[in-house]
Design a protein around this motif. Structure first.
Motif, PDB file in Angstrom:
ATOM      1  N   LYS A  32      26.110  -1.853 -28.457  1.00 30.10           N
ATOM      2  CA  LYS A  32      25.414  -0.826 -27.673  1.00 30.10           C
ATOM      3  C   LYS A  32      24.444  -1.465 -26.684  1.00 30.10           C
ATOM      4  N   ALA A  33      23.778  -2.523 -27.103  1.00 33.89           N
ATOM      5  CA  ALA A  33      22.831  -3.205 -26.221  1.00 33.89           C
ATOM      6  C   ALA A  33      23.550  -3.848 -25.035  1.00 33.89           C
ATOM      7  N   ILE A  34      24.721  -4.420 -25.285  1.00 37.11           N
ATOM      8  CA  ILE A  34      25.509  -4.997 -24.183  1.00 37.11           C
ATOM      9  C   ILE A  34      25.912  -3.909 -23.196  1.00 37.11           C
ATOM     10  N   GLU A  35      26.405  -2.788 -23.717  1.00 32.63           N
ATOM     11  CA  GLU A  35      26.794  -1.683 -22.841  1.00 32.63           C
ATOM     12  C   GLU A  35      25.623  -1.232 -21.974  1.00 32.63           C
ATOM     13  N   LYS A  36      24.461  -1.084 -22.582  1.00 34.23           N
ATOM     14  CA  LYS A  36      23.270  -0.634 -21.856  1.00 34.23           C
ATOM     15  C   LYS A  36      22.866  -1.648 -20.787  1.00 34.23           C
ATOM     16  N   LEU A  37      22.957  -2.929 -21.116  1.00 28.80           N
ATOM     17  CA  LEU A  37      22.592  -3.980 -20.170  1.00 28.80           C
ATOM     18  C   LEU A  37      23.534  -3.992 -18.968  1.00 28.80           C
ATOM     19  N   LEU A  38      24.818  -3.828 -19.218  1.00 31.38           N
ATOM     20  CA  LEU A  38      25.790  -3.803 -18.127  1.00 31.38           C
ATOM     21  C   LEU A  38      25.538  -2.617 -17.195  1.00 31.38           C
ATOM     22  N   ILE A  39      25.299  -1.448 -17.779  1.00 35.91           N
ATOM     23  CA  ILE A  39      25.028  -0.250 -16.971  1.00 35.91           C
ATOM     24  C   ILE A  39      23.748  -0.447 -16.164  1.00 35.91           C
ATOM     25  N   LYS A  40      22.732  -0.979 -16.790  1.00 34.16           N
ATOM     26  CA  LYS A  40      21.443  -1.191 -16.126  1.00 34.16           C
ATOM     27  C   LYS A  40      21.585  -2.081 -14.903  1.00 34.16           C
ATOM     28  N   ALA A  70      18.872 -21.766 -15.974  1.00 29.56           N
ATOM     29  CA  ALA A  70      19.311 -20.389 -15.736  1.00 29.56           C
ATOM     30  C   ALA A  70      18.101 -19.535 -15.410  1.00 29.56           C
ATOM     31  N   GLU A  71      18.374 -18.429 -14.762  1.00 36.47           N
ATOM     32  CA  GLU A  71      17.344 -17.419 -14.539  1.00 36.47           C
ATOM     33  C   GLU A  71      17.469 -16.339 -15.603  1.00 36.47           C
ATOM     34  N   PHE A  72      16.346 -15.931 -16.151  1.00 41.68           N
ATOM     35  CA  PHE A  72      16.342 -14.784 -17.054  1.00 41.68           C
ATOM     36  C   PHE A  72      16.394 -13.541 -16.172  1.00 41.68           C
ATOM     37  N   ALA A  73      17.553 -12.886 -16.114  1.00 43.08           N
ATOM     38  CA  ALA A  73      17.782 -11.849 -15.110  1.00 43.08           C
ATOM     39  C   ALA A  73      17.429 -10.440 -15.575  1.00 43.08           C
ATOM     40  N   SER A  74      17.689 -10.121 -16.860  1.00 43.75           N
ATOM     41  CA  SER A  74      17.473  -8.746 -17.308  1.00 43.75           C
ATOM     42  C   SER A  74      17.521  -8.673 -18.832  1.00 43.75           C
ATOM     43  N   VAL A  75      17.014  -7.557 -19.358  1.00 44.32           N
ATOM     44  CA  VAL A  75      17.047  -7.314 -20.801  1.00 44.32           C
ATOM     45  C   VAL A  75      17.254  -5.831 -21.052  1.00 44.32           C
ATOM     46  N   ALA A  76      17.906  -5.510 -22.154  1.00 49.85           N
ATOM     47  CA  ALA A  76      18.067  -4.116 -22.577  1.00 49.85           C
ATOM     48  C   ALA A  76      17.939  -4.048 -24.083  1.00 49.85           C
ATOM     49  N   GLU A  77      17.201  -3.052 -24.548  1.00 48.74           N
ATOM     50  CA  GLU A  77      17.070  -2.805 -25.983  1.00 48.74           C
ATOM     51  C   GLU A  77      17.600  -1.417 -26.306  1.00 48.74           C
ATOM     52  N   THR A  78      18.098  -1.254 -27.504  1.00 49.35           N
ATOM     53  CA  THR A  78      18.640   0.041 -27.894  1.00 49.35           C
ATOM     54  C   THR A  78      18.431   0.264 -29.383  1.00 49.35           C
ATOM     55  N   GLY A  79      18.692   1.475 -29.816  1.00 55.07           N
ATOM     56  CA  GLY A  79      18.615   1.815 -31.229  1.00 55.07           C
ATOM     57  C   GLY A  79      19.851   2.586 -31.661  1.00 55.07           C
ATOM     58  N   ARG A 101      28.751 -16.051 -12.660  1.00 58.16           N
ATOM     59  CA  ARG A 101      27.884 -17.069 -13.242  1.00 58.16           C
ATOM     60  C   ARG A 101      26.896 -16.476 -14.228  1.00 58.16           C
ATOM     61  N   TYR A 102      27.335 -15.525 -15.014  1.00 50.14           N
ATOM     62  CA  TYR A 102      26.417 -14.810 -15.892  1.00 50.14           C
ATOM     63  C   TYR A 102      26.790 -14.966 -17.362  1.00 50.14           C
ATOM     64  N   ALA A 103      25.765 -14.909 -18.193  1.00 52.30           N
ATOM     65  CA  ALA A 103      25.958 -14.904 -19.643  1.00 52.30           C
ATOM     66  C   ALA A 103      25.161 -13.754 -20.233  1.00 52.30           C
ATOM     67  N   ILE A 104      25.689 -13.188 -21.299  1.00 53.99           N
ATOM     68  CA  ILE A 104      24.969 -12.173 -22.066  1.00 53.99           C
ATOM     69  C   ILE A 104      24.813 -12.655 -23.503  1.00 53.99           C
ATOM     70  N   CYS A 105      23.587 -12.559 -24.000  1.00 55.50           N
ATOM     71  CA  CYS A 105      23.302 -12.824 -25.413  1.00 55.50           C
ATOM     72  C   CYS A 105      22.890 -11.510 -26.050  1.00 55.50           C
ATOM     73  N   SER A 106      23.450 -11.213 -27.209  1.00 55.46           N
ATOM     74  CA  SER A 106      23.128  -9.944 -27.857  1.00 55.46           C
ATOM     75  C   SER A 106      22.979 -10.142 -29.360  1.00 55.46           C
ATOM     76  N   ILE A 107      22.074  -9.345 -29.937  1.00 54.35           N
ATOM     77  CA  ILE A 107      21.809  -9.477 -31.366  1.00 54.35           C
ATOM     78  C   ILE A 107      21.484  -8.114 -31.965  1.00 54.35           C
TER      79      ILE A 107
END
Length: 387
Positions: free
Chosen positions: A284-292, A263-272, A365-371
């Motif tokens: 919240k991090a998933i939402e931010k990543l999708l918008i980005k 896979a390609e590491f396509a993007s990252v988003a961090e939030t607080g 063909r995308y996956a999101i991992c969030s923690i």
């Protein structure tokens, strides 16, 4: 910028605290998995190791682990402590170094040993010394909020989040049963077998998976908080030992070493978020990543969230109501466990396997991992599958 690719990786079996890995320090457990990966993928020409760890003794424990694994003294290594988010953030930092041409190949992920975590206490000069008495009093959970040092902070935060959202214990039971059932099914089918490093030490299974869990058993469990009405020992994850790493590298490195990208590491988003309601940060991090990335949640084929609490599952289902069939399809941390520093690597490896396992359309063909991490920070990464 260059592209960053994931060439492979592995995790250990996940042990319950004070069980099969009870006498194995974190750096030794991590070193065994690290050595397994290097031997399997022939990637000794690695630029560095970046790994997460939350409960170790400090002192750049990743460097110690790399040396224990027999890596050259000339190879640098450093540790990231973002608590539960440490492993995923380590992978994101590694990808950024590849993309910015600071490195060609990095092994990244995380490792944890709750079983051998050192005792921690306040120095007598610290204002908090009196909180736990004297030099013979210790704490296991660090301070995450300016409001005070609370050993039950994570549990209370999950309970608080649930109550504020009208989430009941009964709603969470569904996620507990689902997680264990899917993990049991994945184990029986051997789906994850090729991403698990058999390091010996008496380990031959993920210890947290309960084959016989039932609603009747869940109904008998007491609440874990005094005066609580939601959290139980089933809908909050256990404390664990484990390690997980992936190989992040450039296209030129892959070509030179005849590696095939997963896979390609396509993007990252961090939030607080509010540190006293940290489970919210995963969503919240998933939402931010999708918008980005100008994406809709339907564009994602695979979701992997670290289910430290079933509250996170319920929040996900409410925010993304049509995505349940793409969410933690092999089960989550409620079944496998949550070895803090390693969990980001674990969910990323599971996401890669889910991308491979799922039937993918050409444009989907995308996956999101969030923690979600202690202190109210969240990290989400976007992976692009390469067939």
């Amino acid at each position: 910028m260059d592209k960053a690719y994931i060439a492979g990786g592995a995790r250990s079996y996940i042990g319950i605290e004070n069980s099969m890995y009870r006498n194995i320090p974190a750096e030794i457990l991590g070193a065994k998995v690290l050595k397994y990966i290097i031997d399997k993928y022939k990637c000794k020409e690695t630029d560095m190791v970046i790994a997460g760890n939350a409960t170790g003794a400090g002192g750049n424990i990743t460097r110690l682990m790399a040396l224990e694994a027999g890596l050259p003294e000339e190879m640098p290594a450093f540790t990231i402590d973002l608590q539960c988010g440490s492993g995923l953030e380590s992978i994101a930092v590694a990808a950024a170094k590849i993309q910015s041409r600071q490195a060609d190949c990095i092994i990244a992920g995380g490792f944890e040993s709750c079983s051998t975590a050192p005792l921690r206490g306040y120095n007598k000069n610290h204002p908090g010394f009196g909180v736990y008495g004297d030099e013979n009093s210790f704490y296991k959970v660090a301070k995450f909020s300016p409001s005070g040092h609370n050993q039950a902070a994570m549990l209370e935060g999950a309970e608080r989040t649930a109550l504020s959202e009208g989430i009941t214990r009964g709603m969470l039971d569904h996620w507990v049963l689902r997680s264990h059932a899917l993990a049991k099914e994945a184990r029986e089918k051997g789906v994850l077998k090729d991403i698990i490093a058999d390091i010996g030490e008496g380990s031959n299974k993920d210890e947290g998976i309960r084959d016989r869990i039932s609603q009747r058993l869940l109904d008998r469990l007491p609440f874990v908080l005094k005066g609580g009405s939601v959290l139980t020992a089933a809908n909050a994850c256990l404390t664990n030992d484990g390690a997980a790493f992936v190989i992040i590298c450039s296209g030129s490195y892959m070509k030179k070493h005849n590696l095939k990208p997963l896979a390609e590491f396509a993007s990252v988003a961090e939030t607080g978020v509010n540190p006293d309601e940290s489970p919210r940060s995963a969503i919240k991090a998933i939402e931010k990543l999708l918008i980005k990335n100008n994406m809709d949640y339907h564009d994602i084929s695979v979701y992997e969230c670290n289910e430290a609490f079933a509250v996170i599952d319920e929040l996900f289902a409410r925010k993304f109501p049509d995505a349940a069939d793409r969410y933690n399809i092999f089960g989550g941390a409620l079944a496998y466990g949550h070895p803090y520093g390693a969990s980001g690597g674990i969910i990323l490896l599971h996401a890669l396997k889910a991308l491979e396992y799922s039937k993918l359309e050409n444009n989907n063909r995308y996956a999101i991992c969030s923690i979600a991490a202690a202190g109210g920070t969240g990290t989400a990464v976007l992976l692009k599958h390469i067939s």
